[in-house]
Enzyme design. Structure first.
Site, PDB file in Angstrom:
ATOM      1  N   ALA A 221       1.015  -1.158  -0.031  1.00  0.00           N
ATOM      2  CA  ALA A 221      -0.190  -0.028  -0.184  1.00  0.00           C
ATOM      3  C   ALA A 221       0.729   1.106  -0.046  1.00  0.00           C
ATOM      4  CB  ALA A 221      -0.910   0.132   1.237  1.00  0.00           C
TER       5      ALA A 221
ATOM      6  N   GLY B 135       0.663   4.986   1.394  1.00  0.00           N
ATOM      7  CA  GLY B 135      -0.125   6.004   2.140  1.00  0.00           C
ATOM      8  C   GLY B 135       0.358   7.295   2.037  1.00  0.00           C
ATOM      9  N   ARG B 136      -0.035   8.288   2.703  1.00  0.00           N
ATOM     10  CA  ARG B 136       0.231   9.743   2.699  1.00  0.00           C
ATOM     11  C   ARG B 136       1.713   9.795   3.119  1.00  0.00           C
ATOM     12  NH1 ARG B 136      -3.065  12.779   6.899  1.00  0.00           N
ATOM     13  NH2 ARG B 136      -3.970  10.815   6.575  1.00  0.00           N
TER      14      ARG B 136
ATOM     15  N   GLY C 135       3.961   7.312   3.442  1.00  0.00           N
ATOM     16  CA  GLY C 135       4.910   6.324   2.834  1.00  0.00           C
ATOM     17  C   GLY C 135       4.634   4.845   2.402  1.00  0.00           C
TER      18      GLY C 135
ATOM     19  N   VAL D  63       3.494   0.956   2.498  1.00  0.00           N
ATOM     20  CA  VAL D  63       3.892  -0.190   3.356  1.00  0.00           C
ATOM     21  C   VAL D  63       4.109  -1.624   2.615  1.00  0.00           C
ATOM     22  CG1 VAL D  63       2.438  -1.829   4.850  1.00  0.00           C
ATOM     23  CG2 VAL D  63       1.967   0.710   4.866  1.00  0.00           C
TER      24      VAL D  63
ATOM     25  N   ASP E 250      -7.441  10.113  12.289  1.00  0.00           N
ATOM     26  CA  ASP E 250      -7.762   9.513  10.945  1.00  0.00           C
ATOM     27  C   ASP E 250      -8.331   8.236  10.857  1.00  0.00           C
ATOM     28  OD1 ASP E 250      -7.276  10.046   8.327  1.00  0.00           O
ATOM     29  OD2 ASP E 250      -5.144   9.445   8.192  1.00  0.00           O
TER      30      ASP E 250
END
Ligand SMILES: *[C@@H]1O[C@H](CO)[C@@H](O)[C@H](O)[C@H]1NC(C)=O
Ligand SMILES: *[C@@H]1O[C@H](CO)[C@@H](O)[C@H](O)[C@H]1NC(C)=O
Length: 511
Positions: free
Chosen positions: A197, A199-200, A202, A204, A320
């Site tokens: 994935a 993300g905002r 970094g 994963v 979040d």
């Protein structure tokens, strides 16, 4: 030969043999192999000279996979000082059928040959075996216990005295004021396998840490703040919980300009709730289980719990909450992840500097969109609850319980604002028009879904003070599940198997 020479020779012999008695053979080089050599930009195979500090032992290691007798090497090379490898001249894996085999040894090239010899644990007092003599009994029972005790003491001592001295393959960061999260992490080989994935903050990765899969979230140095924050939140007292993603360790990698910040957590193959709902619909009982475990995690985070074994758990606001930050375990138990924006509230302390307008636009509560929040603890918890309402709506929209069509998966407000809404778009819809995602009429005909819809509306209420607490949502879900099971007793069996059976039949996953 002069007598001085003889003496020197004798001393040399003695020191050699005592070294041999201690089983200490210096390791200067090891067989090197890397199955992932193209990506890692190393040689595929060869000989690796082992670097190491003075007074530290050096070892060789091998890792491999063994699928029904077919051996596939993963990595081989030098290994830093590690008590687990002391005095073994052969490279032997002793664990019983690990997913990835690992062995280490002492002596040049000792990792050339690998052995697998699982230690079978015998049950005690087998009446058929002849009674051994007292000496043997003592030998077999006491020696291993004392051996284990000695190893434990020694590792403990090594850890305390040398934890700063190792140049380890993997070691927790020692940031001032934060205790290393897990000394056991040190020096286990970790291999990044694939990106799962973005993300905002970094990427994963799915990774392999010795013989288990873990998730590694890699932050570029610019995002140090959120790495630091997330690490700090996971390290708070009482943050180990079934419904909070299990934290394994954090570390800095590389040097100079190329520093990367890593955060290592448990890995869940099913991925996030968003992924799951995109690829699957959920039955009523599945919905209840996911919703309840999510609410339980959130309620636990929001709670202040003094007097835990590891200290006082402060209230934590997530800031979040969204389906992408809720991960599903194999049995569909939810756990909450991504604490990069989280805030802790300790009695008598301020929450520190914070901006109000953070999080994911789509899930922002009206007061956040307006920039009109007050920085009180409860306001932050209510913002989480608004987002939790949207998550529950996502679940409801993919549930097969209602007598009607199940919609394709859509993000909250996707119908109204599309894929990439601006702040203004969200303000227009959520604050000015006061719209919320659609609760279908036919959902109301299902007793359970009707209660869920009511709960959802009380979570995303425009008035923050009117919203339900997470604990209350959890109770509502338990109640509504019980009610529907009274109506349809057939389902009880499913609930029981779902909660107790860890090997919940895997559904197609989008990962
Ligand atoms: C690859 O092997 C050669 C010689 O065997 C060596 O000189 C070189 O440093 C190795 N490269 C890497 C990246 O390890
Ligand atoms: C591989 O697995 C087989 C059994 O499946 C076992 O007999 C063998 O010892 C293993 N070898 C290694 C090197 O792991």
């Amino acid at each position: 030969m002069g007598s001085a020479t003889k003496l020197a020779f004798a001393v040399f012999l003695i020191s050699c043999s005592s070294g041999a008695i201690l089983g200490r053979s210096d390791t200067r080089e090891c067989i090197f192999f890397n199955s992932n050599w193209e990506k890692d930009r190393t040689n595929r195979s060869g000989i690796e000279p082992c670097a190491g500090e003075k007074d530290k032992r050096r070892h060789c290691f091998s890792t491999w996979k063994n699928s029904s007798g077919t051996i596939e090497l993963v990595k081989q090379g030098c290994w830093l000082d590690d008590v687990n490898c002391y005095d073994s001249s052969e490279c032997v894996e002793k664990k019983d059928s690990p997913e990835v085999f690992f062995c280490c040894c002492e002596g040049n090239m000792c990792n050339e040959k690998i052995y697998y010899s699982p230690e079978i644990i015998h049950t005690t007092s087998n009446p058929l075996t002849p009674k051994p003599e007292l000496f043997n009994t003592l030998l077999y029972s006491l020696v291993p216990i004392m051996g284990i005790a000695a190893i434990l003491l020694f590792s403990f001592w090594m850890y305390h005295h040398h934890k700063l001295a190792y140049p380890p393959v993997l070691v927790p960061t020692q940031d001032p004021g934060l205790t290393p999260p897990s000394p056991l992490l040190g020096q286990k080989p970790l291999q990044l396998l694939e990106i799962k994935a973005r993300g905002r903050f970094g990427c994963v990765w799915k990774a392999q840490l010795l013989n288990e899969h873990v998730a590694v979230k890699i932050f570029p140095i610019q995002n140090k703040q959120s790495w630091q924050n997330e690490y700090e939140m996971y390290s708070l007292s009482g943050m180990k919980h079934e419904n909070i993603l299990n934290f394994i360790g954090a570390e800095k990698r590389g040097n100079g300009m190329d520093i990367e910040l890593w955060l290592i957590t448990a890995y869940h193959e099913k991925g996030s709730l968003t992924d799951y709902l995109k690829a699957n619909v959920v039955s009523w009982n599945e919905l209840c289980h996911i919703a309840q475990t999510f609410a339980r995690g959130l309620a636990y985070m929001h709670e202040d719990i003094p007097g835990l074994k590891d200290g006082h758990k402060p209230v934590v606001a997530h800031r979040d909450i969204k389906s992408k930050n809720i991960l599903l375990k194999n049995n569909l138990t939810a756990c909450i992840a991504d604490f990069g924006l989280a805030l802790k509230f300790e009695a008598g302390k301020s929450a520190g500097d914070t901006h109000g307008q953070v999080g994911t636009r789509r899930y922002m509560a009206p007061e956040v969109l307006e920039g009109a929040i007050n920085f009180q603890r409860d306001s932050f918890l209510r913002i989480d609850m608004y987002a939790a309402g949207l998550v529950l709506w996502e679940l409801a929209s993919r549930c097969t319980a209602a007598d009607g069509p199940v919609d394709e998966y859509a993000l909250p407000f996707e119908e109204e604002v599309g894929q990439h809404p601006s702040l203004e778009d969200m303000q227009e819809v959520v604050v000015h028009k006061k719209l919320r995602p659609t609760l279908r009429e036919y959902w109301q005909k299902h007793a359970g879904l009707a209660t869920l819809c009511e709960t959802i509306e009380e979570c995303w209420d425009h008035e923050a003070e009117a919203r339900l607490s997470a604990g209350c949502v959890e109770e509502r879900i338990i109640t509504m599940q019980r009610q529907t099971n009274l109506i349809a007793p057939d389902d009880i069996l499913t609930v029981v198997t779902m909660v107790t059976n860890l090997d919940y039949p895997p559904k197609e996953s989008s990962l």
